[in-house]
Design an enzyme around this catalytic site. Structure first.
Site, PDB file in Angstrom:
ATOM      1  N   ILE A  16     -35.181  -8.641   2.212  1.00  0.00           N
ATOM      2  CA  ILE A  16     -33.833  -8.293   1.420  1.00  0.00           C
ATOM      3  C   ILE A  16     -34.000  -7.112   1.508  1.00  0.00           C
ATOM      4  O   ILE A  16     -35.045  -6.721   0.349  1.00  0.00           O
ATOM      5  CB  ILE A  16     -33.664  -9.587   1.262  1.00  0.00           C
ATOM      6  CG1 ILE A  16     -33.201 -11.403   0.983  1.00  0.00           C
ATOM      7  CG2 ILE A  16     -31.821  -8.920   0.365  1.00  0.00           C
ATOM      8  CD1 ILE A  16     -32.505 -11.933  -0.094  1.00  0.00           C
ATOM      9  N   HIS A  17     -33.318  -6.381   2.182  1.00  0.00           N
ATOM     10  CA  HIS A  17     -33.731  -4.834   1.809  1.00  0.00           C
ATOM     11  C   HIS A  17     -32.119  -4.136   0.959  1.00  0.00           C
ATOM     12  O   HIS A  17     -30.565  -5.230   1.566  1.00  0.00           O
ATOM     13  CB  HIS A  17     -33.387  -4.643   3.229  1.00  0.00           C
ATOM     14  CG  HIS A  17     -34.262  -2.556   2.800  1.00  0.00           C
ATOM     15  ND1 HIS A  17     -35.139  -2.250   2.561  1.00  0.00           N
ATOM     16  CD2 HIS A  17     -32.663  -1.627   3.738  1.00  0.00           C
ATOM     17  CE1 HIS A  17     -34.913  -1.250   2.305  1.00  0.00           C
ATOM     18  NE2 HIS A  17     -34.157  -0.516   3.171  1.00  0.00           N
ATOM     19  N   PRO A  18     -32.032  -3.273   0.195  1.00  0.00           N
ATOM     20  CA  PRO A  18     -33.339  -3.329  -0.201  1.00  0.00           C
ATOM     21  C   PRO A  18     -34.191  -4.024  -2.013  1.00  0.00           C
ATOM     22  O   PRO A  18     -32.980  -3.251  -2.329  1.00  0.00           O
ATOM     23  CB  PRO A  18     -33.047  -1.494  -0.949  1.00  0.00           C
ATOM     24  CG  PRO A  18     -31.731  -1.275  -0.730  1.00  0.00           C
ATOM     25  CD  PRO A  18     -30.864  -2.675  -0.662  1.00  0.00           C
TER      26      PRO A  18
ATOM     27  N   GLU B  40     -38.569  -8.153  -1.383  1.00  0.00           N
ATOM     28  CA  GLU B  40     -39.019  -8.242   0.113  1.00  0.00           C
ATOM     29  C   GLU B  40     -40.428  -7.291   0.137  1.00  0.00           C
ATOM     30  O   GLU B  40     -41.085  -7.369   0.853  1.00  0.00           O
ATOM     31  CB  GLU B  40     -38.027  -6.896   0.626  1.00  0.00           C
ATOM     32  CG  GLU B  40     -37.743  -5.638   0.602  1.00  0.00           C
ATOM     33  CD  GLU B  40     -37.496  -4.552   1.211  1.00  0.00           C
ATOM     34  OE1 GLU B  40     -37.126  -5.151   2.493  1.00  0.00           O
ATOM     35  OE2 GLU B  40     -36.932  -3.715   0.868  1.00  0.00           O
TER      36      GLU B  40
END
Ligand code: NDP
Length: 455
Positions: A429-431, A435
């Site tokens: 899952i960014h940012p 991650e």
């Protein structure tokens, strides 16, 4: 009621485990260490410290903060203590709702069917006066959360969870805090990470007295406490003055007053803890022990809660499920939080050999540190896997913001037997900081630079 005994089950202790077991009593309100003098007030004071750091960061993000920001201990203490009282009350109401009778007594066992309680509020003693002045002038973590006024310049003796967490939030609310370490920090934890945690604390303003052992504490005419210690590195005796000395040198179980010796309940003579089997049974039929008081059990709230619930279900004949003490995740709430699950690198090497494990690691920079210009040198993670075969994950270690939340999420996967390839198959899952765990690809063995660059 069963005739011979008045109750089907008597639980001594109103801590996390005792409450959980009795719902499927203490010198504090209900809730035991966790609610009154542990996890809850600690996390709230840690949050107070994080907010102080966020206020400093806020200026870099454009917030105009007039004047200098300072912290008021009494306001924080009031808010934290009121919350704890509300939890005490909530537990009492829940016990009533579940028709559990709560007796505020000091319990001891007469025989395997009878518990005796004393209603005299005797002061609980956890500390042995091994250093002259320690008990007279010192406080413990049981006291710090209930102080009405700021502890001021504080020396914290000990170097584990309690010590580092307390010193961390004291520094975070702008107090002068020093940690005295006699050997290593965070014994039992991965030592590379322990070093990162203390490096960050030192950079953040906590002073460390390494390889030092306290000798005496004296009160000076000024009211200050003068502490004298032996420094093993220099071989000399040193001293300094403090407003408070907080002893965080471990907790002792109060098994003596329980009357266990008369019944033959086996204890570990060194630790005073009760010897327990996998089903929490003791050496005497009908008497069970779980939570911090059990020998070899983690001193953690969630394990006590789960063990208590499972025991109650087994005793009621609703289940045969045993508590699984493997792979218990935990987080140390130091200024740079440290979450972990499974084996440390040292323990993985001991069990599997240096060539039997693969360590994937990364130094990463949390996005929130960039604009704020915060040093991220200690933001790090490592995933320890079996080498070859399925590369089952043996341990996960993570330092950085919200480490508890990150570790809790990955704990499910590791509990289900996750392998390194499962990790690689997981989409990030960014940012986020979490991650970085699913992106980790550099092995320690390769010797390559593990610094994460780019997005
Ligand atoms: P620990 O038993 O973990 O550590 C005791 C510390 O005190 C060690 O650093 C030890 O050093 C030091 N020490 C012991 N005796 C002396 C002495 N005579 N002189 C100087 N130093 C001494 O105790 P804690 O109170 O930190 O933690 C108790 C338990 O509470 C932990 O096991 C943890 O599970 C739980 N806890 C969990 C938290 C969480 O989940 N976030 C938070 C806080 C506590 P040495 O290593 O040299 O023996």
């Amino acid at each position: 009621p069963t005739g011979k005994c008045e109750y089907d089950l008597v639980v001594i202790g109103g801590g996390s485990g005792g409450l959980a077991c009795s719902k499927e009593g203490t010198k504090w309100g209900l809730g035991g260490t966790c609610v009154n003098v542990g996890c809850i007030p600690k996390k709230l004071m840690h949050q107070a410290a994080l907010l102080g750091t966020a206020l400093k960061d806020a200026k870099k993000f454009g917030w105009q903060i007039p004047g200098s920001v300072c912290h008021d201990w009494a306001t924080m203490a009031d808010a934290v203590q009121n919350h704890v009282r509300s939890l005490n009350w909530g537990h009492r109401v829940q016990l009533q709702d579940k028709k559990v009778k709560y007796l505020n007594l000091r319990g001891s066992l007469v025989n395997e069917h009878t518990v005796k309680g004393l209603n005299k509020a005797g002061k609980e003693v956890r500390l042995h006066a091994f250093v002259p002045g320690a008990a007279e002038y010192g406080i413990t973590s049981d006291d710090i959360f209930w102080l009405r006024k700021s502890p001021g310049k504080t020396l914290v003796v000990g170097a584990s969870y309690v010590s580092l967490e307390c010193a961390g939030f004291l520094t975070g609310i702008s107090l002068d805090a020093t940690v005295m370490v006699r050997s290593i920090a965070l014994r039992g934890f991965d030592q590379q990470i322990a070093g990162l945690v203390t490096d960050y604390m030192e950079a953040y303003g906590t002073r460390f007295l390494w390889k030092c052992v306290p000798k005496r504490v004296e009160r000076l005419a000024s009211g200050a406490l003068q502490v004298t210690w032996a420094n093993a590195s220099t071989g000399s005796e040193e001293k300094d003055t403090f407003d408070s000395v907080l002893w965080a040198v471990g907790r002792a179980p109060e098994t003596k007053i329980l009357g266990l010796d008369k019944l033959g309940v086996k204890l570990n003579s060194e630790t005073g803890k009760i010897i327990v089997a996998a089903d929490e049974s003791t050496s005497v039929p009908n008497i069970y022990a779980f939570g911090d008081i059990g020998e070899g059990r983690p001193e953690l709230t969630p394990t006590a809660v789960k063990a208590g619930k499972l025991l109650a279900r087994r005793l009621a004949g609703h289940s045969t499920e045993l508590m699984n003490y493997d792979n218990v995740p935990t987080t140390v709430f130091t200024p740079l939080e440290y979450g972990c699950m499974g084996l440390s690198e040292e323990e993985a090497e001991r069990r599997h050999g240096k060539d039997g494990i693969e360590v994937y690691h990364a130094f990463y920079k949390p996005l929130e540190f960039t604009v704020a210009d915060r040093d991220a040198s200690q933001c790090y993670l490592k995933v320890i896997c079996e080498r070859g075969g399925h590369q089952t994950i043996l341990g996960l270690h993570f330092t950085g913001p919200n480490a508890g939340e990150v570790t809790q999420g990955f704990a499910l996967g590791i509990q289900c037997g996750a392998t390194y390839s499962h990790l690689l198959q997981t989409v990030g899952i960014h940012p986020t900081c979490a991650e970085e765990v699913v992106k980790v690809s550099i092995t320690k063995r390769s010797g390559l630079d593990a610094t994460v660059t780019g997005c």
